[in-house]
Enzyme design. Structure first.
Site, PDB file in Angstrom:
ATOM      1  CG  HIS A 185      -1.094   5.271  -1.707  1.00  0.00           C
ATOM      2  ND1 HIS A 185      -1.526   3.965  -1.604  1.00  0.00           N
ATOM      3  CD2 HIS A 185      -2.193   6.027  -1.910  1.00  0.00           C
ATOM      4  CE1 HIS A 185      -2.844   3.942  -1.733  1.00  0.00           C
ATOM      5  NE2 HIS A 185      -3.269   5.179  -1.925  1.00  0.00           N
ATOM      6  CE1 TYR A 214      -4.225   1.686   0.343  1.00  0.00           C
ATOM      7  CE2 TYR A 214      -2.883   3.225   1.597  1.00  0.00           C
ATOM      8  CZ  TYR A 214      -4.050   2.932   0.926  1.00  0.00           C
ATOM      9  OH  TYR A 214      -5.045   3.870   0.820  1.00  0.00           O
ATOM     10  CD1 TRP A 253      -6.645   4.302  -6.313  1.00  0.00           C
ATOM     11  CD2 TRP A 253      -4.726   3.759  -7.315  1.00  0.00           C
ATOM     12  NE1 TRP A 253      -5.637   4.568  -5.429  1.00  0.00           N
ATOM     13  CE2 TRP A 253      -4.440   4.241  -6.026  1.00  0.00           C
ATOM     14  CE3 TRP A 253      -3.670   3.364  -8.129  1.00  0.00           C
ATOM     15  CZ2 TRP A 253      -3.156   4.331  -5.527  1.00  0.00           C
ATOM     16  CZ3 TRP A 253      -2.383   3.459  -7.634  1.00  0.00           C
ATOM     17  CH2 TRP A 253      -2.134   3.936  -6.341  1.00  0.00           C
ATOM     18  CD1 TRP A 254     -10.711   3.967  -5.609  1.00  0.00           C
ATOM     19  CD2 TRP A 254     -12.782   3.964  -6.448  1.00  0.00           C
ATOM     20  NE1 TRP A 254     -11.210   5.240  -5.464  1.00  0.00           N
ATOM     21  CE2 TRP A 254     -12.489   5.260  -5.979  1.00  0.00           C
ATOM     22  CE3 TRP A 254     -14.021   3.736  -7.025  1.00  0.00           C
ATOM     23  CZ2 TRP A 254     -13.394   6.309  -6.043  1.00  0.00           C
ATOM     24  CZ3 TRP A 254     -14.924   4.781  -7.100  1.00  0.00           C
ATOM     25  CH2 TRP A 254     -14.612   6.044  -6.607  1.00  0.00           C
ATOM     26  CE1 TYR A 296      -7.843  11.657   0.175  1.00  0.00           C
ATOM     27  CE2 TYR A 296      -7.137  11.259  -2.060  1.00  0.00           C
ATOM     28  CZ  TYR A 296      -7.730  10.820  -0.914  1.00  0.00           C
ATOM     29  OH  TYR A 296      -8.210   9.540  -0.831  1.00  0.00           O
TER      30      TYR A 296
END
Length: 120
Positions: free
Chosen positions: A28, A24, A86-87, A47
């Site tokens: 990112h 993860y 991506w999700w 964000y």
């Protein structure tokens, strides 16, 4: 189009499966440019995603919505093919705190948090 209203501040959380911690973080570090562009075009600014390892791996996200039609902007972003891809990738690394949640595309997936204090 940016709104003249003050930004809508949003905070969310979700659990990260411990076995995906490193993966993860790695993905990112290089978020796909199409995903970043879709986020910006959806009037999301400032964000950030934070990680806490205790008591269990938990992600906390915060952002400001600076547009004037949140629901339409979120629907447009959710329909973007690269965002959907991506999700699918990231959802498999996460565990939703929402009973019965099926994924980001079917929302809600991340738990929502209410602001109880703010100092400007």
């Amino acid at each position: 189009m940016a709104s003249k209203e003050p930004p809508r501040r949003t905070a969310q959380f979700i659990y990260l499966k411990p076995e995906h911690l490193d993966e993860y973080k790695e993905i990112h570090e290089k978020v796909w440019s199409e995903v970043l562009q879709a986020i910006k075009e959806s009037n999301i600014a400032d964000y950030s995603i934070f990680l806490s390892l205790t008591p269990r791996p938990t992600l906390f996200a915060s952002f400001k919505y600076v547009g004037n039609d949140y629901d339409s902007d979120m629907l447009r972003m959710a329909s973007h093919p690269k965002v959907q891809e991506w999700w699918r990738l990231t959802d498999g690394m996460q565990e939703s705190p929402i009973p019965g949640a099926k994924g980001s595309a079917e929302g809600p997936w991340w738990g929502q948090m209410d602001e109880v204090f703010r100092l400007e």
